[in-house]
Design a protein around this motif. Structure first.
Motif, PDB file in Angstrom:
ATOM      1  N   GLY A 151      43.090 -54.614 -11.833  1.00 17.90           N
ATOM      2  CA  GLY A 151      44.469 -54.570 -11.343  1.00 17.90           C
ATOM      3  C   GLY A 151      44.595 -54.751  -9.847  1.00 17.90           C
ATOM      4  N   TRP A 152      43.591 -54.274  -9.085  1.00 21.12           N
ATOM      5  CA  TRP A 152      43.662 -54.356  -7.632  1.00 21.12           C
ATOM      6  C   TRP A 152      43.755 -55.797  -7.128  1.00 21.12           C
ATOM      7  N   PRO A 153      42.888 -56.733  -7.541  1.00 19.68           N
ATOM      8  CA  PRO A 153      43.053 -58.110  -7.060  1.00 19.68           C
ATOM      9  C   PRO A 153      44.305 -58.788  -7.596  1.00 19.68           C
ATOM     10  N   LYS A 154      44.841 -58.303  -8.707  1.00 17.63           N
ATOM     11  CA  LYS A 154      46.119 -58.829  -9.179  1.00 17.63           C
ATOM     12  C   LYS A 154      47.256 -58.323  -8.299  1.00 17.63           C
ATOM     13  N   GLU A 155      47.210 -57.039  -7.944  1.00 15.66           N
ATOM     14  CA  GLU A 155      48.239 -56.424  -7.111  1.00 15.66           C
ATOM     15  C   GLU A 155      48.346 -57.101  -5.752  1.00 15.66           C
ATOM     16  N   ARG A 156      47.209 -57.507  -5.169  1.00  8.82           N
ATOM     17  CA  ARG A 156      47.175 -58.044  -3.803  1.00  8.82           C
ATOM     18  C   ARG A 156      46.763 -59.511  -3.768  1.00  8.82           C
ATOM     19  N   ARG A 157      46.921 -60.225  -4.850  1.00 10.97           N
ATOM     20  CA  ARG A 157      46.451 -61.603  -4.976  1.00 10.97           C
ATOM     21  C   ARG A 157      46.935 -62.464  -3.803  1.00 10.97           C
ATOM     22  N   HIS A 158      46.025 -63.115  -3.148  1.00  8.31           N
ATOM     23  CA  HIS A 158      46.290 -64.018  -2.021  1.00  8.31           C
ATOM     24  C   HIS A 158      46.959 -63.320  -0.839  1.00  8.31           C
ATOM     25  N   GLY A 159      46.761 -62.005  -0.739  1.00  8.87           N
ATOM     26  CA  GLY A 159      47.332 -61.257   0.368  1.00  8.87           C
ATOM     27  C   GLY A 159      46.265 -60.544   1.165  1.00  8.87           C
ATOM     28  N   THR A 160      46.671 -59.499   1.865  1.00  9.60           N
ATOM     29  CA  THR A 160      45.755 -58.676   2.643  1.00  9.60           C
ATOM     30  C   THR A 160      45.968 -57.223   2.269  1.00  9.60           C
ATOM     31  N   ALA A 161      45.021 -56.374   2.654  1.00 12.25           N
ATOM     32  CA  ALA A 161      45.120 -54.962   2.292  1.00 12.25           C
ATOM     33  C   ALA A 161      44.344 -54.106   3.272  1.00 12.25           C
ATOM     34  N   THR A 162      44.797 -52.865   3.406  1.00 14.75           N
ATOM     35  CA  THR A 162      44.092 -51.853   4.169  1.00 14.75           C
ATOM     36  C   THR A 162      43.379 -50.905   3.212  1.00 14.75           C
ATOM     37  N   THR A 163      42.496 -50.100   3.774  1.00 14.26           N
ATOM     38  CA  THR A 163      41.846 -49.065   2.968  1.00 14.26           C
ATOM     39  C   THR A 163      42.889 -48.149   2.345  1.00 14.26           C
ATOM     40  N   ARG A 164      43.904 -47.785   3.109  1.00 13.05           N
ATOM     41  CA  ARG A 164      44.962 -46.916   2.578  1.00 13.05           C
ATOM     42  C   ARG A 164      45.688 -47.574   1.402  1.00 13.05           C
ATOM     43  N   ASP A 165      45.892 -48.873   1.480  1.00 10.60           N
ATOM     44  CA  ASP A 165      46.515 -49.575   0.357  1.00 10.60           C
ATOM     45  C   ASP A 165      45.695 -49.389  -0.915  1.00 10.60           C
ATOM     46  N   PHE A 166      44.368 -49.497  -0.781  1.00 12.58           N
ATOM     47  CA  PHE A 166      43.540 -49.352  -1.978  1.00 12.58           C
ATOM     48  C   PHE A 166      43.541 -47.918  -2.499  1.00 12.58           C
ATOM     49  N   THR A 167      43.373 -46.942  -1.631  1.00 13.71           N
ATOM     50  CA  THR A 167      43.344 -45.562  -2.122  1.00 13.71           C
ATOM     51  C   THR A 167      44.685 -45.185  -2.743  1.00 13.71           C
ATOM     52  N   ASP A 168      45.786 -45.652  -2.161  1.00 17.35           N
ATOM     53  CA  ASP A 168      47.094 -45.385  -2.764  1.00 17.35           C
ATOM     54  C   ASP A 168      47.200 -46.046  -4.134  1.00 17.35           C
ATOM     55  N   TYR A 169      46.673 -47.254  -4.261  1.00 13.07           N
ATOM     56  CA  TYR A 169      46.717 -47.941  -5.551  1.00 13.07           C
ATOM     57  C   TYR A 169      45.890 -47.197  -6.594  1.00 13.07           C
ATOM     58  N   ALA A 170      44.670 -46.827  -6.223  1.00 11.81           N
ATOM     59  CA  ALA A 170      43.827 -46.091  -7.171  1.00 11.81           C
ATOM     60  C   ALA A 170      44.471 -44.765  -7.560  1.00 11.81           C
ATOM     61  N   ASP A 171      45.056 -44.060  -6.585  1.00 13.55           N
ATOM     62  CA  ASP A 171      45.743 -42.800  -6.887  1.00 13.55           C
ATOM     63  C   ASP A 171      46.865 -43.014  -7.897  1.00 13.55           C
ATOM     64  N   SER A 172      47.557 -44.147  -7.769  1.00 14.94           N
ATOM     65  CA  SER A 172      48.694 -44.410  -8.658  1.00 14.94           C
ATOM     66  C   SER A 172      48.274 -44.762 -10.073  1.00 14.94           C
ATOM     67  N   MET A 173      47.001 -45.096 -10.249  1.00 12.85           N
ATOM     68  CA  MET A 173      46.512 -45.538 -11.558  1.00 12.85           C
ATOM     69  C   MET A 173      45.879 -44.421 -12.379  1.00 12.85           C
TER      70      MET A 173
END
Length: 471
Positions: free
Chosen positions: A427-449
């Motif tokens: 889901g993570w590469p789908k969520e941010r496909r062709h974009g950029t991300a911070t570490t906080r973006d990833f931890t927030d995404y994992a927390d939401s899942m």
């Protein structure tokens, strides 16, 4: 993937270029009626490379027209940069190192140019309106620089016996074309390259044309990369190559490989496994994010490390092995499609690609990921600093980022279980496909899942100092 990487900035001695004559009327994107802009920022204040990148605009497309003469080492270039202003602009900067600027225009009108170190400042005839699309054209030539890092590795433009190879992580692409060279500003590319007959020029994406010059002395290749690409992932390989083609992922994706003739035979078997590796990774990570794939395998004397250049990673033959191939192809999802918002976030590239190696070994070599974790846990070098907090630019491509970054993911897998973990991984590469991300973006995404509390995991494994007492 680079073993260790730091960057050396060029000196800051100012070199004034001639003020170009005033010319044509302003284009449709230019301001009028007394509207005034301000200069765009000369640098994006990246934690490790504060002068890298530039503010005030967003690049949508690079059109590079290049000609290279290996005998003299001379590169002639024309960069057409299509961008959108994110503020009213009276001036803006491009990152560019070494080569001589011959002319510059903005929307067809000559622009004043000033050079200071790696900063090229352009002042258009009239201010550019906030939100306006504008086109900058810079012509240039010279012998491009090879940048030697503190660890002895080289990037930028690397001459070879029969050509050259350009690699740019994290700042070296400014050695061969001007641009906004921070990973947060991604763009599409069209690259046209002319080289002497008998040589080949390979780049990112799909080759859309190849033609000989009228006199038979040169050959021109045209490459199209439609998906957004951070400039450090752009590559150009020139030389005598053996090439092969196939398809991958149910014949959806063309695969073009190129190898130095001296290492072609020893590389062929592993190159043939690229479709298999991509199929496994698509199962784990979701749809392959690009329209082309392949690899470039160079002679070990020409390149000192492998790099995940978009759609077509580059390898020295002595590092072209199964783990490295798996690693660089995993980067197409993690690092290339989802790119770091700043260089501090690079563990999102390297930790994920390293864990991709562990997962491949788990499936195909019957090496449990736990065994790979245990080996990494026992490596003292992996505990020098937290993966999300590299102390300096010299630490960006070192064991804590790779191995401890992968350990973070393994601990996440253990905490949430395989079902939720692999949903996050896909889901993570789908969520941010062709974009950029911070570490906080990833931890927030994992927390939401998940409904599990992950705060302790992040505190200890991602941000914590020192090695935990137990795995």
């Amino acid at each position: 993937m680079k073993s260790t990487r730091t960057r050396v900035r060029a000196g800051a001695a100012a070199v004034a270029l001639a003020l170009l004559a005033a010319g044509c009327a302003a284009g449709a994107g230019r301001s009028g009626g007394g509207v005034e802009g301000t200069p765009g920022a000369a640098g994006l204040r990246d934690p490790y490379f504060p002068k890298l990148g530039n503010g005030g605009y967003d690049v949508g497309h690079y059109g590079l027209t290049l000609s290279y003469e290996p005998d003299s080492g001379r590169l002639t270039g024309r960069a057409e940069i299509t961008a959108t202003a994110t503020q009213g602009l009276s001036a803006f900067n491009l990152d560019f190192s070494g080569l001589t600027v011959r002319s510059a225009t903005v929307d067809g009108a000559p622009a004043a140019v000033n050079r200071a170190g790696n900063e090229l400042t352009l002042r258009p005839r009239e201010d550019i309106r906030d939100g306006a699309r504008f086109v900058t054209v810079v012509t240039y030539d010279g012998v491009p620089k090879t940048i030697t890092d503190a660890d002895g590795s080289e990037e930028g433009w690397l001459p070879t016996d029969d050509g050259a190879i350009a690699v740019g992580e994290p700042t070296g692409s400014m050695a061969w074309f001007p641009g906004n060279h921070h990973p947060s500003d991604k763009a599409a590319y069209d690259i046209t390259v002319t080289v002497p007959a008998g040589l080949k020029a390979l780049s990112n994406g799909v080759r859309t044309a190849e033609r000989k010059s009228a006199d038979g002395r040169g050959v021109t290749s045209v490459w199209h990369a439609s998906e957004p690409m951070a400039s450090y992932l752009a590559t150009l390989a020139i030389g005598r190559f053996d090439t092969s083609t196939t398809t991958a992922l149910a014949d959806r994706i063309p695969v073009l490989n190129a190898t130095d003739p001296e290492v072609a035979a020893e590389s062929s078997a592993l190159l043939a496994r690229i479709p298999e590796v991509l199929a496994n990774q698509e199962r784990l990570f979701g749809p392959y994010p690009f329209g082309a794939a392949g690899a470039i395998v160079e002679h070990p004397e020409d390149l000192g490390y492998a790099l995940e250049t978009q759609t077509r990673p580059v390898f020295p033959a002595d590092s072209f092995d199964r783990p490295t191939l798996v690693h660089e192809l995993a980067h197409q999802w993690f690092g290339n499609s989802v790119s770091p918002a700043t260089w501090k976030d690079v563990w999102l590239n390297e930790g994920f690609a390293t864990y991709g190696e562990w997962l491949y070994e788990e499936k195909y070599a019957h090496v449990p990921a736990q065994r790979s974790f245990d080996q990494a846990f026992g490596n003292a070098a992996a505990w020098a600093f937290p993966p999300a907090e590299p102390p300096t630019s010299e630490d960006l491509f070192s064991p804590p980022v790779y191995q401890r970054g992968a350990m973070v993911l393994h601990k996440l897998r253990q905490r949430v279980g395989d079902e939720e973990f692999f949903a996050i991984l896909k889901g993570w590469p789908k969520e941010r496909r062709h974009g950029t991300a911070t570490t906080r973006d990833f931890t927030d995404y994992a927390d939401s899942m998940t409904d599990k509390d992950l705060s302790g995991l992040w505190d200890v494994w991602l941000y914590g100092n020192g090695k935990p007492a137990t795995p």
